[in-house]
Write a protein that holds these residues in place. Structure first.
Motif, PDB file in Angstrom:
ATOM      1  N   PRO A  40     -18.285  23.391 -70.001  1.00 62.42           N
ATOM      2  CA  PRO A  40     -19.145  22.323 -69.480  1.00 62.42           C
ATOM      3  C   PRO A  40     -20.569  22.839 -69.290  1.00 62.42           C
ATOM      4  O   PRO A  40     -20.785  24.023 -68.997  1.00 62.42           O
ATOM      5  CB  PRO A  40     -18.510  21.962 -68.141  1.00 62.42           C
ATOM      6  N   TYR A  41     -21.513  21.938 -69.432  1.00 62.21           N
ATOM      7  CA  TYR A  41     -22.927  22.304 -69.344  1.00 62.21           C
ATOM      8  C   TYR A  41     -23.254  23.049 -68.044  1.00 62.21           C
ATOM      9  O   TYR A  41     -23.971  24.051 -68.064  1.00 62.21           O
ATOM     10  CB  TYR A  41     -23.787  21.045 -69.487  1.00 62.21           C
ATOM     11  N   LYS A  64     -20.636  24.344 -75.973  1.00 62.26           N
ATOM     12  CA  LYS A  64     -21.217  23.735 -74.780  1.00 62.26           C
ATOM     13  C   LYS A  64     -20.986  22.227 -74.849  1.00 62.26           C
ATOM     14  O   LYS A  64     -21.237  21.606 -75.878  1.00 62.26           O
ATOM     15  CB  LYS A  64     -22.714  24.040 -74.704  1.00 62.26           C
ATOM     16  N   ASN A  66     -21.460  18.431 -72.807  1.00 64.58           N
ATOM     17  CA  ASN A  66     -21.969  17.592 -71.716  1.00 64.58           C
ATOM     18  C   ASN A  66     -20.812  16.780 -71.160  1.00 64.58           C
ATOM     19  O   ASN A  66     -20.002  16.262 -71.914  1.00 64.58           O
ATOM     20  CB  ASN A  66     -23.073  16.658 -72.217  1.00 64.58           C
ATOM     21  N   GLU A  88     -17.038  19.714 -63.295  1.00 70.59           N
ATOM     22  CA  GLU A  88     -17.183  19.351 -64.703  1.00 70.59           C
ATOM     23  C   GLU A  88     -16.010  19.871 -65.522  1.00 70.59           C
ATOM     24  O   GLU A  88     -15.511  19.183 -66.425  1.00 70.59           O
ATOM     25  CB  GLU A  88     -18.506  19.869 -65.268  1.00 70.59           C
TER      26      GLU A  88
END
Length: 174
Positions: A40-41, A64, A66, A88
């Motif tokens: 997750p970012y 990566k 979002n 996330e």
């Protein structure tokens, strides 16, 4: 010791801890044989800040991602005082039902368990490396012994000692 082999796992979602801790003991390469490593970012940013050298390993392909946080999941994560990275990662796991979560955060593991998400940590990756013939048992014992010296992984010394002794016993190193 659990015998989870992770062989049918398509998506591995990573929290910050295992990336950093595996890199600290020169074992990030143990993630190479997973099909997809999703980060997750927010986790990506944390790793870049605390251990940017982790992303210099060209043989480990991190993706990566979002993540749009789900309000219901976010409420559960907040209830357990999880940070944005853990939140996330758990949200991403809920979107990929064939995934596992790699985290060393006890609260994140508890939330994952509550939501039916399989979660493992740095120690699990190390133990898996024996079964996958990535490293020999004596090499894993050495890496486990390095944790208090080279890593920021928080683990009770008594538990770590117990794990080391179990590996030695199981693989005839005693």
């Amino acid at each position: 010791m659990g015998k989870t082999d992770y062989t049918t796992i398509q998506n591995v979602i990573l929290d910050t801890g295992p990336i950093i801790h595996l890199e600290e003991i020169n074992c990030l390469h143990l993630l190479m044989d997973f099909e997809r490593l999703l980060i997750p970012y927010a986790v990506w940013r944390e790793v870049e800040y605390h251990r940017p050298s982790a992303f210099k390993h060209k043989d480990v392909n991190f993706e990566k991602v979002n993540v749009l946080l789900n309000d219901d999941l976010l409420s559960v994560c907040r209830l357990f005082c999880l940070g944005i990275g853990e939140s996330e990662a758990i949200t991403l796991c809920s979107q990929y039902h064939d995934s596992i979560l790699l985290t060393d955060d006890a609260s994140a593991r508890l939330v994952a368990k509550t939501l039916g998400i399989r979660a493992y940590g740095t120690i699990g990756v190390l133990l898996r490396a024996i079964r996958r013939s990535q490293l020999a048992p004596h090499e894993i014992v050495r890496k486990l012994e390095e944790i208090p010296l080279k890593s920021t992984l928080f683990i009770k010394r008594s538990l770590l000692h117990e794990i080391i002794e179990e590996v030695k016993k199981e693989y005839g190193l005693i």
